[in-house]
Enzyme design. Structure first.
Site, PDB file in Angstrom:
ATOM      1  N   GLU B 496       0.794  -1.229   0.000  1.00  0.00           N
ATOM      2  CA  GLU B 496       0.000   0.000   0.000  1.00  0.00           C
ATOM      3  C   GLU B 496       0.832   1.287   0.000  1.00  0.00           C
ATOM      4  O   GLU B 496       0.303   2.360  -0.235  1.00  0.00           O
ATOM      5  CB  GLU B 496      -0.956  -0.045   1.199  1.00  0.00           C
ATOM      6  CG  GLU B 496      -2.034  -1.107   0.973  1.00  0.00           C
ATOM      7  CD  GLU B 496      -2.735  -1.574   2.241  1.00  0.00           C
ATOM      8  OE1 GLU B 496      -2.498  -0.962   3.298  1.00  0.00           O
ATOM      9  OE2 GLU B 496      -3.500  -2.546   2.166  1.00  0.00           O
ATOM     10  N   SER B 526      -6.145  -2.833  -0.388  1.00  0.00           N
ATOM     11  CA  SER B 526      -6.860  -4.070  -0.736  1.00  0.00           C
ATOM     12  C   SER B 526      -6.041  -5.266  -0.280  1.00  0.00           C
ATOM     13  O   SER B 526      -5.501  -6.006  -1.097  1.00  0.00           O
ATOM     14  CB  SER B 526      -7.073  -4.153  -2.252  1.00  0.00           C
ATOM     15  OG  SER B 526      -7.603  -2.959  -2.769  1.00  0.00           O
ATOM     16  N   GLU B 527      -5.951  -5.455   1.051  1.00  0.00           N
ATOM     17  CA  GLU B 527      -5.059  -6.512   1.557  1.00  0.00           C
ATOM     18  C   GLU B 527      -5.365  -7.882   0.957  1.00  0.00           C
ATOM     19  O   GLU B 527      -4.461  -8.652   0.642  1.00  0.00           O
ATOM     20  CB  GLU B 527      -5.124  -6.603   3.084  1.00  0.00           C
ATOM     21  CG  GLU B 527      -4.326  -5.547   3.815  1.00  0.00           C
ATOM     22  CD  GLU B 527      -5.104  -4.265   4.020  1.00  0.00           C
ATOM     23  OE1 GLU B 527      -6.309  -4.229   3.669  1.00  0.00           O
ATOM     24  OE2 GLU B 527      -4.526  -3.284   4.523  1.00  0.00           O
ATOM     25  N   ASP B 552      -2.014  -7.020  12.079  1.00  0.00           N
ATOM     26  CA  ASP B 552      -3.458  -6.933  12.342  1.00  0.00           C
ATOM     27  C   ASP B 552      -4.292  -6.954  11.061  1.00  0.00           C
ATOM     28  O   ASP B 552      -5.480  -7.226  11.102  1.00  0.00           O
ATOM     29  CB  ASP B 552      -3.756  -5.634  13.099  1.00  0.00           C
ATOM     30  CG  ASP B 552      -2.809  -5.411  14.247  1.00  0.00           C
ATOM     31  OD1 ASP B 552      -3.247  -5.461  15.386  1.00  0.00           O
ATOM     32  OD2 ASP B 552      -1.598  -5.191  13.990  1.00  0.00           O
ATOM     33  N   HIS B 594      -3.561  -2.479  15.810  1.00  0.00           N
ATOM     34  CA  HIS B 594      -2.295  -2.274  15.100  1.00  0.00           C
ATOM     35  C   HIS B 594      -1.096  -2.817  15.881  1.00  0.00           C
ATOM     36  O   HIS B 594       0.028  -2.443  15.609  1.00  0.00           O
ATOM     37  CB  HIS B 594      -2.045  -0.784  14.841  1.00  0.00           C
ATOM     38  CG  HIS B 594      -2.757  -0.246  13.637  1.00  0.00           C
ATOM     39  ND1 HIS B 594      -4.116  -0.113  13.574  1.00  0.00           N
ATOM     40  CD2 HIS B 594      -2.295   0.206  12.439  1.00  0.00           C
ATOM     41  CE1 HIS B 594      -4.463   0.404  12.413  1.00  0.00           C
ATOM     42  NE2 HIS B 594      -3.377   0.607  11.698  1.00  0.00           N
TER      43      HIS B 594
END
Lengths: 411, 818
Positions: B496, B526-527, B552, B594
């Site tokens: 990203e 868009s993991e 996470d 996170h």
């Protein structure tokens, strides 16, 4: 036909014996009646003879092994003869006890559940690692305090215990002093004595009273007996015999001292089986004169001499080493004044005889030196209290002070 | 983010309207003269024959599944059978104009697609090559099972080979196309361009994008079609896949010479149902699926609805779309309408639709309709039809006999599974060509700055260098990346914020100087599709490194990690390799979403290699290892460690290439009294605790850095536990379900007799991660390590407790679920 050599049951109470020495080895020819090995029970060492002539086909137990009585220790037969079939029965007996026996042992377990040692062990929390080292070092974990979480015994506790043990034993390996030593394995009679003495001290409430008696009259009587000995063909009756004879009388008067303490019960004996300590090259032995009150003084002295000699000759029958109800021990001839004899459990009394001393006594405004013999009575406080024990010792003294028995007289 | 693209407030704040072009619906006009001219009569007949074969094949499976027999052959098939009866015309039309190098990925309902794609591809391959493919595939075992004694027509043999390969696979047999490891929903055959079919709805979308990226970036011919259902339009990863495929950077930032956007066609076989829900009018709002294209880019994704009940309509659309894709103007969306006569699966009684609806579609059946169309125009007669049908029934009967026979078609063994879980190859480069780099290595400013750094953290006198002069963990990762980029021309990296930013933690800083856009780029947020496209890129033959900024976010890529990257090597029986490294940064200081160490989640999934270096030396050596391998690797990094210098290897981190032995933990501090095993950044807290143990309690602790999670060699751990008898395991992962419990349990079984205390696991609290200021009540601290040793392993004389670590705490915490 191949023949089993079994361990005979000598004394009534013996359950097992230890093989002390094999005189023959596998493949040796033996004649019937020839000694093939020496075994040792709690009380004595005896020899086992070949029951038949032949070759020793198999020795089943090594030196040092413990063997139940009536068990086979060797097989004698013709060269290369089959003997396996003789052993099968024995193994089978060991592996699968008859049903009735199984049942019995089960019932026994139910009645006495607290007797299971495994449970006791599991109550001790110990890590697998600590347990392993404890086993290797032969440590008794029940005596070790755990410092781990929840009181668990952990490695460091075992290491400390080992270190403590080494310190207590004044470890001769420390500081590099490793030469000039001879390590003597504790076995045979030494081992039996060691265990019995420790057991005695750990399992009774024993204490010792000391006293002495004026022995002038007794010594004079002994001289008298010695002088008349040749003419009347008496055996040598020494001062020890006289004191022991007097003790028989005192025990008759105080039956509480002629007792055993066993399984929480006090057992009093109406007959007196008097044991006495004999110092031999193998160690201490205690032969017993059964029904000592039945002997005349002369017979008594002869019996003492005979049993002593048998002890020295290692020919004493095991039954003559068993069944004592009271014991006498003498260190007086080695110059010992007083000592604290250790009870021979389950007996509850032992009397030690010390040396003869000259003591000043006041006699009509002048000092006179007179011989005294010291006495040390150890007794079990669980059975007898201090005062009755002291009264017993007083009775011994009174008897010996006024010793009147004739050589052919019983007490 | 690129500075070259200017976001002008004047432009973006202007008033106006978006004008959306018309999206065509079913615009195909049949014209038999043109069609004969284009395809020839025999091909038109072949289309009919192919449809008939698929129908008979699916009918056979339907009979086997619902009645236990077909043409007198009894067989019980325990596994799934998602049939496509009714969808044959769309499938055959789709594949008609595809070349062998055009790839199709499919869904759980793809038997027809595999057959159609393989039939058409085989007809376009030279005879000799075709024979070679069949003879080489799985050492010829598949071909051997199907060959007849007497010489037969090659086209018949190829058909039999394909039918048998698919059916034996469906029945879980060793000579199936994937050795029976995939089964009905996953069968595929790469030599003919039939790529993995996915049992997860929409699962093929992002994988297909990755395959298309591979084609574009490595200048491979052909297009990629993702065949998914209308139901998949509701799946997030499908939208993510579309998003990535439509990124404008392909036109604005990538070199023109690359050729534009990846050639990806999202083909939705729209049968109007997704499970028991109806996408038309019930579960979706688009009314026309093709409308979705309008939301993606100004070209509406070249979307249109095509009538899948006419094979030639679909074939014509594919022809047009292919040109668009090859010209780099993709992506394309096709709304290919069709209808399934059977239920979702044999267990589906179709209670959600009326008999009338099914019958009205059967009345316009694509197979029958096409036959009539050909007969009307005199291309086919009754006799030919009858002969065709009889021949096909006989063919399917024979194939069914072969595939059901345990003698001819044995089942695969457990050993085979062990062999194919990992490909375990080492490849310096996957293709032989010069890697594209913009500058020489020593011209890179980062390389130059690293050259001035100290590769061991202290000077000769033992004084620590200033932090900025130390060669750090992030430098080590950079070196490994740049090296492999310079060796392997197929290698790409994306995420990203990968390019200008160089990753949120600066690992790639400076890489953009060396690498052209198509080798290092940013993606949409868009993991799922980041990992999924990495899967597609890797299984197509390239090496990909994708990044998840925070551990996470792994949940966002859950299916792609748990079901796709981990599974395809084995589901393909070892045909596919998966040289995909997912770099995952484990956070801290950033709160509940996170700062989580999820190493245990990936440890649980079979088929993944999992690494977690804790030192610069290992960071480089382990990334080197991962980047030369051919397996999927989850490469965990810790944000606590990016700044750290090398504290263990006195010679410093080597400038040259080296690898860490796979699966080997390492002793960081030798000791005799206690073993502390760590994963990740807790290593440093364990070392501090070891120092305290020595100074305050005269205990020497051995500290072991596990560094590998899977595979993992236990011998070093066993040896240490033998020595010390006491083992504590520590990591930042939450304690419940931690992978450390697996290690503890295994080790407990391996060294039980040597243990002086139970093996203890120390993890983070089973809470949400608190704010940075409160982290010391959440993550394992040095003091906790001493406390837990004191409470559960070895009471420390005079120790004062800092935290609650007693055994009662285990019961209490579990009772209340925290």
């Amino acid at each position: 036909m191949a023949t089993k050599v079994i361990v005979p049951q000598k004394g009534l109470s013996d359950e097992s014996c230890i093989i002390q020495e094999w005189k023959k080895k596998e493949g040796d020819w033996v004649k019937k009646g020839e000694v093939i090995c020496e075994v040792e029970t709690n009380k004595a060492v005896f020899e086992i003879e070949a029951p038949v002539s032949g070759i020793i086909l198999k020795i089943l137990h090594k030196e040092g092994e413990e063997v139940p009585v009536l068990d086979t220790i060797a097989i004698i037969g013709e060269p290369e003869e089959e003997y396996e079939y003789l052993l099968r029965g024995q193994e089978a007996k060991e592996e699968t006890p008859p049903e009735s026996e199984v049942k019995r042992s089960k019932i026994k377990k139910e009645i006495i559940p607290e007797e299971r040692p495994a449970e006791k062990v599991s109550e001790v929390k110990i890590s697998p690692r600590a347990h392993k080292i404890a086993l290797e070092e032969n440590l008794d974990i029940s005596t070790i305090k755990g410092s781990g979480p929840e009181g668990r015994i952990i490695e460091r506790d075992i290491k400390e215990a080992i270190m403590a043990k080494e310190t207590l034993l004044t470890d001769y390996t420390k500081g590099g002093r490793k030469t000039g030593l001879r390590e003597i394995p504790v076995k045979g009679i030494r081992k039996i004595i060691a265990e019995k003495m420790l057991f005695s001290l750990q399992n009774s409430a024993q204490l010792t009273l000391h006293s002495s008696f004026p022995a002038k009259k007794l010594l004079e009587y002994r001289t008298q007996l010695k002088e008349s000995r040749e003419t009347l063909s008496y055996p040598d009756i020494n001062i020890n015999h006289l004191i022991m004879f007097g003790i028989i009388k005192a025990l008759k008067d105080y039956p509480l001292m002629n007792s055993h303490f066993q399984d929480g019960n006090i057992i009093q004996f109406s007959e007196i089986h008097l044991g006495f300590a004999v110092d031999t090259s193998e160690g201490l032995k205690v032969p017993v004169i059964h029904q000592a009150e039945e002997y005349t003084l002369v017979q008594f002295a002869q019996k003492v001499q005979k049993l002593s000699q048998q002890c020295l000759d290692r020919t004493i029958p095991p039954e003559d080493l068993a069944g004592g109800t009271f014991t006498v021990t003498n260190l007086g001839n080695l110059g010992i004044e007083y000592f604290t004899p250790i009870l021979n459990p389950p007996q509850t009394g032992i009397l030690g005889i010390g040396c003869t001393q000259l003591r000043p006594i006041m006699k009509s405004y002048s000092l006179e030196f007179s011989p005294f013999i010291t006495l040390s009575l150890t007794f079990d406080h669980r059975v007898i209290d201090g005062a009755p024990a002291a009264r017993f010792l007083q009775q011994v003294i009174t008897i010996l002070e006024n010793f009147t028995y004739q050589p052919d007289q019983k007490v | 983010m690129p500075k070259s693209l200017f976001i002008d407030p004047k432009e973006v704040r202007k008033k106006g309207y978006i004008h959306i072009d018309d999206i065509p619906l079913n615009q195909y006009q049949p014209d038999i003269k043109e069609e004969v001219k284009l395809y020839g009569e025999s091909t038109l007949k072949q289309i009919y024959s192919d449809m008939l074969i698929i129908r008979e094949f699916e009918t056979m499976l339907d009979n086997i599944k619902t009645r236990g027999s077909y043409q007198g052959i009894s067989y019980k098939h325990a596994g799934p059978a998602h049939l496509s009866l009714g969808q044959e015309s769309a499938t055959v039309g789709l594949c008609l104009n595809l070349e062998p190098h055009d790839l199709i990925f499919g869904s759980h309902r793809s038997h027809g697609e595999i057959l159609a794609k393989c039939f058409t591809a085989a007809r376009k391959i030279e005879e000799a090559e075709l024979l070679a493919i069949m003879k080489e595939y799985l050492d010829g075992s598949c071909l051997k099972a199907v060959e007849k004694d007497q010489q037969e027509d090659l086209s018949d043999l190829v058909e039999d080979f394909i039918l048998y390969g698919v059916l034996a696979e469906i029945f879980g047999r060793e000579y199936g196309f994937n050795r029976g490891m995939g089964g009905s929903m996953h069968a595929f055959f790469p030599p003919f361009g039939s790529m993995p079919n996915n049992a997860i709805v929409g699962g093929s979308a992002d994988i297909s994008v990755g395959a298309a990226l591979f084609k574009r970036i490595n200048r491979k011919p052909g297009i990629v079609i993702s065949c998914i259902g209308d139901g998949a339009m509701g799946c997030g990863p499908v939208w993510e896949a579309i998003t990535i495929s439509a990124m404008e950077q392909f036109h604005t930032l990538w070199d023109k010479e690359i050729g534009g956007a990846p050639p990806i066609l999202f083909n939705f076989f729209n049968n109007f149902y997704g499970m028991g829900g109806q996408t038309y009018g019930e579960t979706m709002g688009f009314q026309y699926l093709a409308r979705v294209g309008a939301g993606v880019n100004p070209e509406n994704m070249h979307a249109e609805r095509v009538d899948g009940y006419h094979p030639l309509a679909v074939a014509e659309a594919i022809n047009r779309k292919k040109k668009i894709l090859l010209a780099g103007h993709g992506p394309v969306l096709l709304d290919t309408i069709t209808y399934r006569f059977s239920g979702h699966s044999p267990s589906d009684a179709s209670v959600y639709r009326t008999k009338e609806e099914i019958e009205s579609w059967q009345a316009v059946d694509g197979v029958e309709g096409y036959r009539k169309y050909l007969q009307e125009h005199g291309i086919l007669n009754d006799t030919e039809c009858q002969e065709m049908k009889e021949k096909i029934r006989a063919k399917i009967k024979r194939i069914t006999q072969l595939a059901t026979s345990l003698e001819i078609s044995p089942r695969p063994s457990g050993e085979l599974f062990e062999k194919v879980m990992f490909s375990n190859q080492f490849l310096d480069k996957i293709e032989e060509r010069t890697p594209e780099l913009l500058i020489a290595e020593n011209e890179n400013s980062r390389v130059q700055s690293i050259a001035k750094k100290e590769r061991y953290y202290q000077d000769e006198k033992g004084k620590e260098y200033p932090r900025l002069r130390q060669f750090t963990y992030r430098d080590a990762l950079f070196e490994a990346m740049l090296f492999r980029f310079s060796q392997d021309p197929t290698m790409v990296a994306y995420g990203e914020e990968n390019r200008e930013w160089g990753g949120a933690f600066g690992v790639y800083r400076g890489l953009s100087e060396s690498l052209p856009y198509h080798r290092l780029f940013n993606t949409s947020i868009s993991e799922g599709a980041i990992v999924g496209s990495g899967v597609g890129y890797a299984l197509s033959g390239g090496r990909a490194v994708v990044e998840l900024m925070y551990c996470d976010f792994l949940g966002r890529a859950g299916d792609e990690i748990f079901n796709q990257m981990s599974k395809w090597q084995a589901m393909s029986a070892g045909l596919l390799k998966m040289p995909l490294v997912v770099r995952v940064s484990v956070g801290s200081k950033y709160g509940a979403q996170h700062s989580q160490d999820w190493s245990s989640l990936v440890a649980h999934i079979p088929g993944l290699k999992v690494m977690f270096p804790a030192t610069p030396y290992d960071a480089k050596g382990m990334l080197n290892l991962a980047l030369r391998g051919t397996n999927p690797v989850i490469f965990l990094e810790s944000q606590r460690l990016y700044d750290i210098g090398e504290q263990f290897i006195k010679e410093g981190v080597p400038t040259g290439y080296y690898e860490i032995n796979e699966g080997e933990p390492v002793i960081r501090r030798e000791g005799e009294d206690l073993t502390i095993i760590t994963i990740g950044a807790t290593l440093y807290r364990a070392l501090e605790a070891a120092q305290d143990l020595e100074e305050k309690y005269h205990l020497s602790a051995e500290v072991i850095d596990l560094r590998f999670i899977n595979p993992l060699h236990y011998q070093l751990l066993i040896d240490s536990a033998h020595k010390t008898g006491k083992v504590l395991l520590v990591s930042d992962a939450c304690e419940r379900g931690s992978f450390l419990h697996t290690v503890a349990s295994n080790l407990g079984q391996l060294v039980f007799d040597q243990l002086d205390a139970p093996i203890v696991v120390l993890g983070s609290q089973n809470w949400i991660t608190p704010s940075a200021e409160l982290e010391e009540i959440f993550f394992p601290q040095k003091e906790w390590i001493l406390d837990i040793i004191h409470e559960r392993i070895l009471p420390l004389p005079g120790h004062k407790l800092f935290s609650r670590q007693s055994r009662d705490e285990i019961i209490r915490r579990n009772k209340i679920g925290v």
